[in-house]
Every structure is written in structure tokens, then in C-alpha cells.
Write a protein that holds these residues in place. Structure first.
Motif, mmCIF file in Angstrom:
data_model
loop_
_atom_site.group_PDB
_atom_site.id
_atom_site.type_symbol
_atom_site.label_atom_id
_atom_site.label_comp_id
_atom_site.label_asym_id
_atom_site.label_seq_id
_atom_site.Cartn_x
_atom_site.Cartn_y
_atom_site.Cartn_z
ATOM 1 N N SER A 165 -10.684 -6.290 -7.358
ATOM 2 C CA SER A 165 -11.439 -5.389 -6.483
ATOM 3 C C SER A 165 -12.327 -4.458 -7.293
ATOM 4 O O SER A 165 -13.457 -4.170 -6.907
ATOM 5 C CB SER A 165 -10.491 -4.528 -5.647
ATOM 6 O OG SER A 165 -9.792 -5.325 -4.766
ATOM 7 N N ILE B 247 -6.308 2.901 6.307
ATOM 8 C CA ILE B 247 -6.250 1.448 6.584
ATOM 9 C C ILE B 247 -5.639 1.195 7.970
ATOM 10 O O ILE B 247 -6.123 0.373 8.745
ATOM 11 C CB ILE B 247 -5.409 0.720 5.495
ATOM 12 C CG1 ILE B 247 -5.950 1.042 4.098
ATOM 13 C CG2 ILE B 247 -5.369 -0.782 5.734
ATOM 14 C CD1 ILE B 247 -7.395 0.770 3.893
ATOM 15 N N SER C 49 -7.006 -7.091 -0.295
ATOM 16 C CA SER C 49 -7.210 -5.843 -1.031
ATOM 17 C C SER C 49 -8.007 -4.901 -0.143
ATOM 18 O O SER C 49 -8.869 -5.340 0.618
ATOM 19 C CB SER C 49 -7.975 -6.113 -2.327
ATOM 20 O OG SER C 49 -8.374 -4.881 -2.881
ATOM 21 N N PHE C 50 -7.704 -3.627 -0.235
ATOM 22 C CA PHE C 50 -8.420 -2.636 0.573
ATOM 23 C C PHE C 50 -9.377 -1.806 -0.277
ATOM 24 O O PHE C 50 -9.867 -0.773 0.158
ATOM 25 C CB PHE C 50 -7.419 -1.720 1.291
ATOM 26 C CG PHE C 50 -6.412 -2.466 2.138
ATOM 27 C CD1 PHE C 50 -6.826 -3.473 3.000
ATOM 28 C CD2 PHE C 50 -5.062 -2.166 2.078
ATOM 29 C CE1 PHE C 50 -5.915 -4.170 3.781
ATOM 30 C CE2 PHE C 50 -4.138 -2.858 2.855
ATOM 31 C CZ PHE C 50 -4.564 -3.865 3.702
ATOM 32 N N PHE C 51 -9.618 -2.252 -1.519
ATOM 33 C CA PHE C 51 -10.518 -1.508 -2.397
ATOM 34 C C PHE C 51 -11.882 -2.179 -2.439
ATOM 35 O O PHE C 51 -11.985 -3.381 -2.682
ATOM 36 C CB PHE C 51 -9.948 -1.420 -3.817
ATOM 37 C CG PHE C 51 -8.671 -0.640 -3.895
ATOM 38 C CD1 PHE C 51 -8.637 0.707 -3.568
ATOM 39 C CD2 PHE C 51 -7.483 -1.252 -4.275
ATOM 40 C CE1 PHE C 51 -7.458 1.429 -3.621
ATOM 41 C CE2 PHE C 51 -6.299 -0.541 -4.332
ATOM 42 C CZ PHE C 51 -6.287 0.807 -4.007
ATOM 43 N N LYS D 27 -5.932 -5.446 -7.852
ATOM 44 C CA LYS D 27 -6.715 -4.221 -7.995
ATOM 45 C C LYS D 27 -7.828 -4.452 -9.025
ATOM 46 O O LYS D 27 -8.948 -3.958 -8.861
ATOM 47 C CB LYS D 27 -5.818 -3.067 -8.422
ATOM 48 C CG LYS D 27 -6.518 -1.722 -8.266
ATOM 49 C CD LYS D 27 -5.797 -0.614 -8.963
ATOM 50 C CE LYS D 27 -4.671 -0.072 -8.124
ATOM 51 N NZ LYS D 27 -4.029 1.092 -8.773
ATOM 52 N N ALA E 195 -9.187 3.876 -1.157
ATOM 53 C CA ALA E 195 -9.128 2.647 -0.359
ATOM 54 C C ALA E 195 -10.065 2.744 0.840
ATOM 55 O O ALA E 195 -10.448 3.839 1.266
ATOM 56 C CB ALA E 195 -7.696 2.417 0.121
ATOM 57 N N CYS F 204 -8.276 9.550 -2.362
ATOM 58 C CA CYS F 204 -8.212 8.312 -1.580
ATOM 59 C C CYS F 204 -9.330 7.373 -2.044
ATOM 60 O O CYS F 204 -10.514 7.720 -1.951
ATOM 61 C CB CYS F 204 -8.372 8.644 -0.097
ATOM 62 S SG CYS F 204 -8.800 7.224 0.921
ATOM 63 N N ASP G 197 0.888 -1.158 0.000
ATOM 64 C CA ASP G 197 0.000 0.000 0.000
ATOM 65 C C ASP G 197 0.932 1.214 0.000
ATOM 66 O O ASP G 197 1.879 1.259 0.781
ATOM 67 C CB ASP G 197 -0.905 0.027 1.231
ATOM 68 C CG ASP G 197 -1.879 1.193 1.118
ATOM 69 O OD1 ASP G 197 -2.972 0.988 0.567
ATOM 70 O OD2 ASP G 197 -1.526 2.305 1.529
ATOM 71 N N GLU H 91 -4.048 6.901 1.834
ATOM 72 C CA GLU H 91 -4.801 5.647 2.026
ATOM 73 C C GLU H 91 -4.232 4.779 3.158
ATOM 74 O O GLU H 91 -5.000 4.140 3.885
ATOM 75 C CB GLU H 91 -4.828 4.857 0.716
ATOM 76 C CG GLU H 91 -5.748 5.498 -0.306
ATOM 77 C CD GLU H 91 -5.663 4.881 -1.685
ATOM 78 O OE1 GLU H 91 -4.702 4.142 -1.941
ATOM 79 O OE2 GLU H 91 -6.560 5.140 -2.487
ATOM 80 N N MET I 185 -12.419 -4.911 1.495
ATOM 81 C CA MET I 185 -11.942 -4.253 2.731
ATOM 82 C C MET I 185 -12.425 -5.034 3.956
ATOM 83 O O MET I 185 -11.644 -5.305 4.887
ATOM 84 C CB MET I 185 -12.453 -2.801 2.776
ATOM 85 C CG MET I 185 -11.956 -2.006 3.965
ATOM 86 S SD MET I 185 -10.175 -1.706 3.946
ATOM 87 C CE MET I 185 -9.656 -2.540 5.446
ATOM 88 N N GLN J 43 -1.099 -6.167 -0.072
ATOM 89 C CA GLN J 43 -2.170 -5.663 -0.946
ATOM 90 C C GLN J 43 -1.788 -5.768 -2.424
ATOM 91 O O GLN J 43 -2.497 -6.347 -3.211
ATOM 92 C CB GLN J 43 -2.534 -4.211 -0.601
ATOM 93 C CG GLN J 43 -3.154 -3.488 -1.799
ATOM 94 C CD GLN J 43 -4.227 -2.522 -1.474
ATOM 95 O OE1 GLN J 43 -5.366 -2.879 -1.209
ATOM 96 N NE2 GLN J 43 -3.881 -1.281 -1.508
#
Ligand code: SF4
Length: 462
Positions: free
Chosen positions: A334, A208, A268-270, A331, A422, A420, A198, A204, A275, A244
Motif C-alpha cells: 500500500s 473504515i 488494505s485500507f491504506f 502495508k 487509513a 489516522c 485493523d 482508523e 481503499m 487487512q
């Protein structure tokens, strides 16, 4: 919908393009770009630079012609909560005479001067194509300067020509490995993680980090967003690595597993689903019902904040189509899910660095007829977007002009963006941007849609 095979493709590129839902072998990927295909993919040097650049208190010096430094200067919208040294595009600016007589002296002087002036915690020296060709012994210089200055001076073997962007990621991981394991880990708790891959674009990593800390998990190091050399030195004390951007960081995660016994998970944080899954999986890893309860409460709270607005935008976006072309496959996964959350389908999806399993997964998760492509070029992307009549193109700096020239809305989801995207707050920002772009009436007046808009107007009048 015309099949992708109806579009003229360079014969050597054919095996890198498939359609979801149709038969065919594995996607050809992970290879050097085909000659004559002007790839969207960046060089080895750029790959390593984008990974290491967000280490904020290090000196980053590009050993090569000034053009390479300009190409990657401030390329990520990475934010820092402190040092700003990383933002400088230091370069040895090699000239013709250096090519003839060698650039070693120039590099050594530049390093000694810059370290004396800026007092960095470490220095990264990136080799570019020209350094590979003239054969400067960068490692030897780094060793000498490290001994003289008493800081780690790390050579990044990233000569642009010697592979793909993915090889640059590996070179970056190999440089970072020299820092890992050299710091004190005595105050690291049992519920501790590193965030890997990340890059703190538009802050972002802070979003997180906040989620994990709210549920009681210690974040030891963010590698490399808002990165600090001292945090990386002790990151081997964390109990889990969350990766990520798998393309860029899996190599480092695997080495840490082997050398220090720290396991890793791809996350993944998307998007809401991914998330939430990252938080739940981490809580489950620590086998703590308390952490899991806290994670559930956090997800419920954050989703409740954004859902009413997402539902309103979803009503406008239902059935609209998107093309996605991004660096890494995670990505892309996501984005396919996030687009579904707001009612849209993905009609074209591709990556610069995906592997065969990634493409198998995309084939499974995308609707039949979705064009899936590895290491594409502008001509292919333009043709696929027109063939699929997409309403939106999600990509990076090199895809933006393709979309705008075709009269298609664009959303920047690459490392240059300043928004941002994420976490839960990022999902709201993403949906806002997509909604504003897709529903803009301007696209009805561009050549590819103007005829249809005119007919609709005539029908409404009659
Ligand atoms: S391909 Fe070579 S010359 Fe071009 S930016 Fe990359 S390292 Fe520099």
C-alpha cells in the motif's frame, strides 16, 4: 546508485536482500534472525500482545518480569469508544524467588484479584520467556480461574524466544479462536463482514466501519481494533472476513473458513487505490449491483474531497525517494502505491514478517534498483538509506532514530502512531505529513546534504 551488494552484509543475511529488476532466487524469509544481526523484529510475546491488546474490555496480564510488560505497554495507538481496561499493563512482575519456586500461585492470585476488581469480559494471560524456562503450567491456572470466575481466561503461548513475531500473531489467533463461535448470531444480516487486522490506531477502524456502513454493509466485529469480547464471540455469523494485516490475522481467518465456512479476502485500507479496491471487492463478493453503485459513489465523493490538495503536494514531491520498513507486507504494498500517488518512488522496502510470495510481489511492483529486504537490522537500513540517498524514511518506533541520526525526514506508519492514516481521510493525513517532512529545509543543513546545499548556494550567487 550503488548496488546493495556493494555494501558489507553479514554472509548469512545476503539471501534476505535483493534488488527489484535483477536476477536472483527467492528472498530468504520467515526464519529466526541471524545471530549477530540486531534485528528490528519484535519477539513472539510482543507479536501476540500487539494483536490482542486492542480488545478493550478484556483483562491483559503479562506473566513474566516487569520489563516485558513495559516493553509492550500501550504500544499501539489503539483507541476505544468505551472501555479503557486494556490500557493497563498488568504483570505478575516475576522476581528471582519466583524463578526458583515457580510463579503459578502469584499468577492465580493476581488473576482472581484483578477479575474481582475490574469485572472484565475475558482475560488473556501472556507467557514470556521466563515462564517458558521455569515451566509454569499457565493453561491449568487459566482453567481453574475460568471455572471460579465464570469468564473465559485464555492462555497465550507467547514465550518470547520460541520463534519470530509472526509466531506471536499465531498464538494470539489461537487464543481468540476460543471465543469465536460462543455468541448469538441471530440478528446478523446477509451483507455482513468482520474487519480483521485493523487495530483502530488513531480511530482508523471507525473510519473504515463508517465507509462500509454507508454502503449498506453490517460490520459485526472489528478484530481487534476497538474490540469487544461479545462481538468476537458472535463474529462467526458474518458472511465475509476482510483481512487487512494478513501476517497477524490470516491464521484466524483460515480457521474460521474451515470451522464456520466464512470465506476471507486480503485487503488494505491504506491509499486511495487499495481503499477503493477493498470497497469494490466486498460489494462484488455480495454480488449486489446496488452495493457496488453505492461504493462507486462513496469513492467518487471521498476522492473529490482530497484530490485537489494531493495534486498540489504532488507537484512538490515529484521524483523524491522514500525508504519503507514496516511489519507486514500488505502495508508495504500500500505504501509503495500511496507514495506513487503523490509522485514519490520507493528506493528501499522491507518488512519484519513478509513471506516469499510477498517479496515476489514487491519485486514486481517496485522500480528496478529498489532494495528489498527481510528482517533487516539498523546497520543495513542506515547503509541502504544513504546509498539510495532517500528523502524520507517510513517506519516505526525503532526506525525513527535511524532516520534522524542520518538527517532524513521520518514518517511514523507503525502501530505507535497517533495519526489516522487509513481510508481516504488517512491518505490526506499521510500526504500532509510526508510533504511537511520532505520539504522541510532543515534536511539541507544536515551533514549528508550540507555540501550539496552549499554548492547550490554558490552557483546561485555566481
Ligand atoms: S524476548 Fe522474552 S524477555 Fe524479552 S520482551 Fe520478549 S518475552 Fe520478554
Amino acid at each position: 546508485m550503488p548496488a546493495s551488494t556493494d555494501i558489507a552484509i553479514l554472509p548469512d543475511r545476503a539471501a534476505s536482500i535483493v534488488e527489484a529488476g535483477s536476477a536472483g532466487g527467492p528472498v530468504k524469509c520467515g526464519k529466526g534472525s541471524v545471530a549477530g544481526s540486531v534485528s528490528q523484529r519484535a519477539c513472539v510475546f510482543c507479536g501476540s500482545r500487539v494483536v490482542l491488546y486492542p480488545i478493550t474490555d478484556a483483562l491483559h496480564i503479562v506473566h513474566g518480569p516487569i520489563g516485558c510488560a513495559a516493553y509492550t505497554w500501550d504500544i499501539r495507538g489503539a483507541q476505544s469508544s468505551g472501555p479503557q481496561l486494556f490500557r493497563n499493563a498488568f504483570s505478575t512482575d516475576l522476581q528471582e524467588l519466583d524463578v526458583i519456586y515457580g510463579g503459578e500461585q502469584k499468577l492465580e492470585h493476581a488473576l482472581l484479584d484483578l477479575i474481582a476488581q475490574h469485572g472484565p469480559k475475558a482475560a488473556f494471560v501472556y507467557s514470556t520467556c521466563i515462564v517458558g524456562l521455569i515451566g509454569d503450567d499457565v493453561k491449568a491456572i487459566c482453567k481453574r480461574v475460568a471455572a471460579a470466575t465464570n469468564i473465559p481466561v485464555l492462555s497465550v503461548a507467547s514465550e518470547g524466544f520460541k520463534g519470530t513475531k509472526k509466531d506471536g500473531y499465531r498464538a494470539a489467533c489461537e487464543a481468540v479462536q476460543h471465543l469465536v463461535g460462543t455468541g448469538d448470531t441471530s440478528d446478523i444480516g446477509p451483507h455482513s463482514i468482520n474487519l480483521m487486522g485493523d487495530f483502530n490506531i488513531a480511530g482508523e477502524s471507525w473510519v473504515i466501519r463508517d465507509y462500509f456502513e454507508r454502503i449498506g454493509i453490517q460490520v459485526v466485529a472489528t478484530i481487534t481494533g476497538d474490540g469487544r469480547v461479545d462481538a468476537i464471540r458472535r463474529c462467526h455469523g458474518a458472511k465475509l472476513n476482510l483481512v487487512q494485516c494478513s501476517g497477524s490475522m490470516t491464521h484466524l481467518a483460515k480457521s474460521m473458513e474451515q470451522d464456520y465456512g466464512v470465506p476471507f479476502k486480503r485487503v488494505s485500507f491504506f491509499g486511495i487505490e487499495d481503499m477503493a479496491a477493498a470497497l469494490y471487492e466486498t460489494a462484488r463478493f455480495f454480488d449486489s449491483p446496488e452495493l457496488l453503485d453505492k461504493a462507486r459513489a462513496l469513492v467518487a465523493e471521498e476522492v473529490a474531497k482530497i484530490m485537489p490538495q494531493l495534486s498540489a503536494w504532488r507537484a512538490d514531491l515529484n521524483g523524491r525517494k522514500a525508504a519503507v520498513y514496516v511489519g507486514g507486507a500488505f502495508k508495504a504494498f500500500s505504501l509503495v502505491r500511496a507514495l506513487r500517488t503523490i509522485g514519490m518512488t520507493t528506493a528501499v522496502v522491507g518488512t519484519q514478517t513478509g513471506d516469499a510470495e510477498d517479496y515476489d510481489q514487491l519485486r514486481e511492483m517496485c522500480d528496478p534498483g529498489t532494495i528489498i529486504v527481510d528482517d533487516s537490522n539498523p546497520l543495513e537500513l542506515a547503509k541502504f538509506c544513504l546509498a539510495q540517498d532517500v528523502d524520507l524514511f517510513i517506519g516505526g518506533v525503532k526506525e525513527r532514530p535511524i532516520a534522524y541520526k542520518l538527517g532524513i525526514g521520518f514518517c511514523d506508519h507503525n502501530h505507535e502512531r497517533k495519526e489516522c492514516l487509513a481510508g481516504f481521510v488517512g491518505m490526506l493525513n499521510f500526504a500532509r505529513e510526508v510533504h511537511a517532512t520532505v520539504t522541510s529545509p532543515v534536511w539541507n543543513y544536515v551533514p549528508r546534504r550540507a555540501g550539496a546545499a552549499h554548492l547550490e548556494l554558490e552557483e546561485a550567487r555566481s
